[in-house]
Design a protein around this motif. Structure first.
Motif, short mmCIF file in Angstrom:
data_model
loop_
_atom_site.label_atom_id
_atom_site.label_comp_id
_atom_site.label_asym_id
_atom_site.label_seq_id
_atom_site.Cartn_x
_atom_site.Cartn_y
_atom_site.Cartn_z
N GLN A 1 1.51 -2.35 -1.66
CA GLN A 1 2.13 -1.17 -1.06
C GLN A 1 0.91 -0.14 -0.68
O GLN A 1 1.13 0.61 0.07
CB GLN A 1 2.78 -0.45 -2.27
CG GLN A 1 4.17 -1.38 -2.51
CD GLN A 1 3.91 -2.24 -3.47
OE1 GLN A 1 2.75 -2.57 -4.08
NE2 GLN A 1 5.20 -2.61 -4.50
N GLN B 1 0.21 -1.25 2.72
CA GLN B 1 1.23 -1.00 3.78
C GLN B 1 1.46 0.36 4.12
O GLN B 1 1.71 0.97 5.15
CB GLN B 1 2.59 -1.29 2.79
CG GLN B 1 2.80 -2.97 2.85
CD GLN B 1 3.74 -3.33 1.72
OE1 GLN B 1 4.73 -2.41 1.46
NE2 GLN B 1 3.87 -4.65 1.35
N GLU B 2 0.87 1.51 3.29
CA GLU B 2 1.03 2.77 3.69
C GLU B 2 -0.02 3.24 4.79
O GLU B 2 0.27 4.23 5.35
CB GLU B 2 0.76 3.78 2.40
CG GLU B 2 -0.31 3.84 1.55
CD GLU B 2 -0.47 4.90 0.63
OE1 GLU B 2 0.73 5.26 0.19
OE2 GLU B 2 -1.46 5.24 0.20
N PHE C 1 9.24 0.11 -7.44
CA PHE C 1 7.73 0.35 -7.79
C PHE C 1 7.57 1.14 -8.84
O PHE C 1 8.10 2.33 -8.95
CB PHE C 1 6.94 1.19 -6.43
CG PHE C 1 5.80 1.36 -6.65
CD1 PHE C 1 4.70 0.18 -6.30
CD2 PHE C 1 5.02 2.48 -7.03
CE1 PHE C 1 3.49 0.58 -6.67
CE2 PHE C 1 3.75 2.81 -6.98
CZ PHE C 1 2.87 1.88 -6.78
#
Length: 357
Positions: free
Chosen positions: A148, A151-152, A339
């Motif tokens: 994650q 991914q950001e 998450f």
């Protein structure tokens, strides 16, 4: 006689054929003109925007990175650094890189509240993040463990990601050694977690870019600010600031990002070269340069008459309670879509302890 003419005709045709093959070998354009430039001889040019002046440790480091790319690609990738926010304001870097108004940008996540929440974990005040090298290790360890994080940054080609030195409270007229001292003070800070925490400490936070700080203090529009020692001197704030609370509150992530389409325009051989000069090791190099600069700039601050003051343990305990309450809010806000933000923050703290030894 006929035999002689036939031989001569054959010779002329042969010479003509050889001339044609020679022309093909030189890749002549149809209709004449100079041969086209081979693909590997093309020069790719890009812009890079920073809000720091070019004399700062960050800008010097980024320029050395640019120079290493120029050398490694034999001059086929040219990057021009625009410093001091002359090409883009610090608060616009993300949008400008995304739209290709700027090819490469130096982005400080604190100006983009909520956009990079997982990288901003080192932004949480008083949670153990105050050393740039340690925080950089933390960021890359988290990126390796949690997809994650990568991914950001999906809108960009991420070239570097590193922490800045510990941010401290600074004031022009009185030392800040407790929450009582902060009550009623207008304090400049980047956006993000510190804004809410300052409110809980009794101060009035104001978001402001570094180039505007000097005038704001001179005119007493603000009573103080949160910054790190290198940044203080980069913008000559030591000239008008007397007191510095010697307690690192948090770090802030810096990212060097590139427009995706511009990155994709590069041949793979050049992408591989840039990748080899970027990533974790380059980020750690930037963090070390930052840390070394801070050590030197503390001496500059002291020479200018600045006083570093301690934060008493009783004040640390009182302020910690408010900071921990915000950390719980951060966990609640970022626990979604399966998450586990509590586990993520716990891992970040554990990594900070591990790399800080």
């Amino acid at each position: 006689m006929k035999r002689t003419i036939s031989v001569l005709l054959l010779l002329v045709l042969t010479l003509g054929l050889l001339a044609g093959l020679s022309a093909c070998g030189s890749k002549a354009k149809p209709g004449g003109g100079a041969p086209p430039t081979p693909a590997h001889d093309k020069v790719y040019t890009f812009t890079l925007s920073m809000h720091d002046p070019k004399t700062t440790a960050n800008a010097v480091y980024i320029q050395s990175w640019i120079d290493s790319i120029d050398k490694a690609t034999d001059g086929h990738v040219k990057i021009t650094l625009y410093d001091n926010a002359t090409l883009s304001a610090a608060t616009d870097i993300g949008d400008n890189v995304k739209s290709a108004a700027v090819d490469i940008g130096w982005l400080y996540t604190s100006y983009y509240a909520g956009q990079f929440p997982l990288s901003d974990v080192i932004n949480l005040p008083m949670q153990g993040f105050g050393d740039p090298v340690v925080s950089t290790e933390v960021l890359w360890a988290l990126q390796e463990k949690y997809s994650q994080v990568e991914q950001e940054w999906g809108d960009f080609k991420l070239l570097m990601l590193y922490g800045n030195p510990g941010m401290i409270l600074c004031s022009a007229e009185k030392p800040i050694q407790s929450m009582a001292d902060l009550k009623g003070m207008t304090i400049r800070c980047p956006s993000g977690a510190i804004t809410d925490v300052l409110n809980s400490w009794g101060a009035s936070p104001v978001t402001m870019a570094p180039p505007d700080l000097y005038e704001a203090i001179e005119k007493k529009n603000i009573n103080g600010y949160i910054f790190e020692p290198a940044g203080i001197c980069n913008f000559s704030l030591q000239e008008i600031t007397k007191y510095y609370t010697d307690y690192p509150l948090y770090d802030g992530p810096f990212a060097l990002i590139m427009n995706k389409a511009q990155w994709d325009s590069l041949p793979k051989e050049y992408q591989d070269i840039i990748d080899g000069l970027s990533g974790k090791e380059a980020s750690l190099g930037a963090a070390r340069a930052f840390a070394n600069d801070v050590a030197a700039k503390r001496d500059v601050i002291t020479a200018a008459g600045g006083e570093f003051v301690e934060l008493p343990q009783a004040s640390v305990t009182e302020m910690q309670a408010a900071a921990d309450a915000y950390a719980e809010t951060w966990i609640s806000k970022n626990t979604k879509d399966g998450f586990d933000a509590a586990a993520y923050l716990a891992d970040a703290k554990a990594f900070a302890e591990q790399f800080g030894k």
